[in-house]
Design an enzyme around this catalytic site. Structure first.
Site, PDB file in Angstrom:
ATOM      1  CG  ASP A  85      -2.833  -4.927   5.602  1.00 22.85           C
ATOM      2  OD1 ASP A  85      -1.934  -5.496   6.363  1.00 22.85           O
ATOM      3  OD2 ASP A  85      -3.350  -5.305   4.303  1.00 22.85           O
ATOM      4  CG  ASP A 121       1.350 -10.620   4.853  1.00 28.17           C
ATOM      5  OD1 ASP A 121       1.214 -11.915   4.968  1.00 28.17           O
ATOM      6  OD2 ASP A 121       1.232 -10.027   3.721  1.00 28.17           O
TER       7      ASP A 121
HETATM    8  N1  GLY Z   1       0.967  -7.539   3.166  1.00 30.70           N
HETATM    9  C1  GLY Z   1       0.946  -7.961   1.620  1.00 30.70           C
HETATM   10  C2  GLY Z   1       2.348  -8.246   1.144  1.00 30.70           C
HETATM   11  O1  GLY Z   1       3.097  -8.296   1.859  1.00 30.70           O
HETATM   12  O2  GLY Z   1       2.219  -8.236  -0.020  1.00 30.70           O
END
Ligand code: GLY
Length: 416
Positions: A118, A183
């Site tokens: 992330d 994601d």
């Molecule tokens: N990237 C984590 C979510 O979308 O909750």
């Protein structure tokens, strides 16, 4: 009718035609200005809660009516500075640039983060916007280092970037040694940026390889996706496809679909390869044509929650799903922003109206909080993760971030 009257009537008609579009235009501009003003007020109130000179806790959501903030060990810290940058972009006031910088600069050390994927969200939403709006070269270097850190999680064998480190599936039957979540598509923008500014194609090549591998392995025939795909690190084979934050392994978690629409639209912008444009449109069509998309365009947390043919993942274990399936404004905001971008590309015009409709819905009282409520987040009614029984029907900072981005994209569309 005399000739003169005809001429005058025609003139009046022509000038009316010239006046009407600009009146409509100014109504749209007024709407955008009003929403930015509300957002600015919410964020002023929000920043007033943090008197420390160097912020160390970043607003994320609420719990029992109180603000929940995270330290620099989560995935969401970049969104709050990102929101401040979007307000600065809207009003160009020095005070907002200072605020945005105040919340961006403490994140500098995250450029070396290698423990999860992330870093793209963290650094591109904060430093990415900082660089875009200030052109300070030091921020560019931090972003390039961040891209280097993200690339350490790429493997030639799997052809993709590992999202999380080891964890187990809900039913404990699968040990995820190389989990990739949808994601992850969002973190690729940082890599394309790094190639653009350095001239080194390595970062973009990794991003494109990840997008291709994900396209091949993470989607179903109907263009919905699996939240998680686990790979065998030694061979690159797919070991398991399942969910972590959605309803069931075979269901369509709405934010997962939103990340995918946004991600492939962005990959098309960066590569200009039409295969990604075509794919992004199919993903968007899945969303827009879904029988279970409510009229107000804000999806349920999962498109298939509680439906026949979808068996809740093991997480439900003793818990019952509430009779009312919550909406997820964050998924709507991400998709809304993506649809505005998709609408700018060849063949994308049809996505403009749904983008505007979603934006208007988010801007309505149903989703935009009155001032001095909602712990000063802009939007209400998002969902973090129901399987973890966490952040259900609450504000989320990333909903606000993509909503503000969508407002900017709407504004840009009026200038074309
Ligand atoms: N990237 C984590 C979510 O979308 O909750």
């Amino acid at each position: 009718m005399t000739r003169k009257t005809i001429r005058l009537t025609l003139c009046a008609f022509a000038s009316a035609l010239m006046v009407f579009p600009s009146a409509a235009q100014s109504k749209k501009e007024k709407f955008i200005d009003a929403q930015f003003k509300i957002a600015e007020q919410h964020l002023t109130n929000q920043t007033d809660n943090y008197p420390e000179a160097i912020p160390s806790r970043y607003p994320r959501t609420t719990k029992n009516g109180k603000i929940v903030a995270t330290n620099l060990r989560d995935w969401t810290e970049g969104f709050f500075p990102g929101c401040l940058w979007y307000i600065y972009e809207a009003n160009k006031e020095q005070k907002w640039e200072e605020l945005a910088l105040k919340w961006t600069l403490p994140m500098e050390k995250l450029q070396y983060l290698k423990s999860h994927h992330d870093i793209g969200f963290l650094m591109y939403c904060s430093y990415g916007n900082a660089y875009r709006l200030t052109k300070n070269e030091a921020y560019k270097d931090i972003l390039v280092q961040s891209a280097k850190s993200l690339c350490t999680r790429f493997s030639e064998t799997t052809g993709c970037i590992k999202s999380w480190n080891y964890r187990e599936s809900w039913d404990k039957k699968h040990k995820w040694f190389y989990p990739v979540i949808i994601d992850n598509m969002m973190n690729l923008e940082l890599l394309y940026f790094a190639s653009e500014v350095t001239g080194d194609p390595t970062y973009a090549d990794i991003a494109t390889k990840h997008a291709d591998t994900t396209m091949k392995n993470q989607f179903r025939d109907d263009y919905s996706n699996y939240h998680v795909v686990n790979y065998v690190p030694e061979t690159g084979e797919v070991e398991h496809r399942g969910t972590c934050q959605g309803y069931a392994d075979n269901s369509a978690w709405s934010r997962g679909q939103a990340w995918a629409i946004y991600g492939y639209t962005m990959v098309y912008r960066m590569t200009k390869d039409e295969k990604y444009l075509d794919f992004a449109m199919k993903l968007a069509d899945y969303w827009l044509e879904h029988d279970n998309l409510p009229k107000d365009m804000v999806p349920y947390w999962d498109f298939n929650a509680g439906q026949p043919g979808y068996t809740a993942a093991e997480w439900i274990n003793g818990r019952t799903l509430d009779a009312v399936i919550p909406r997820d404004a964050s998924a709507a905001a991400v998709t809304c922003s993506a649809l505005f971008e998709l609408a700018t590309f060849k063949g994308g015009k049809k996505y403009y109206k749904p983008a505007v409709k979603t934006l208007k819905s988010l801007a309505s009282d149903a989703y935009t909080a009155p001032l001095n409520t909602n712990c000063n987040f802009i939007l209400k009614h998002s969902v973090g993760t129901i399987p973890h029984n966490n952040e259900i029907d609450v504000p989320l900072v990333y909903a606000d971030y993509y909503y503000l981005e969508a407002l900017h994209r709407y504004e840009a569309s009026l200038k074309k």
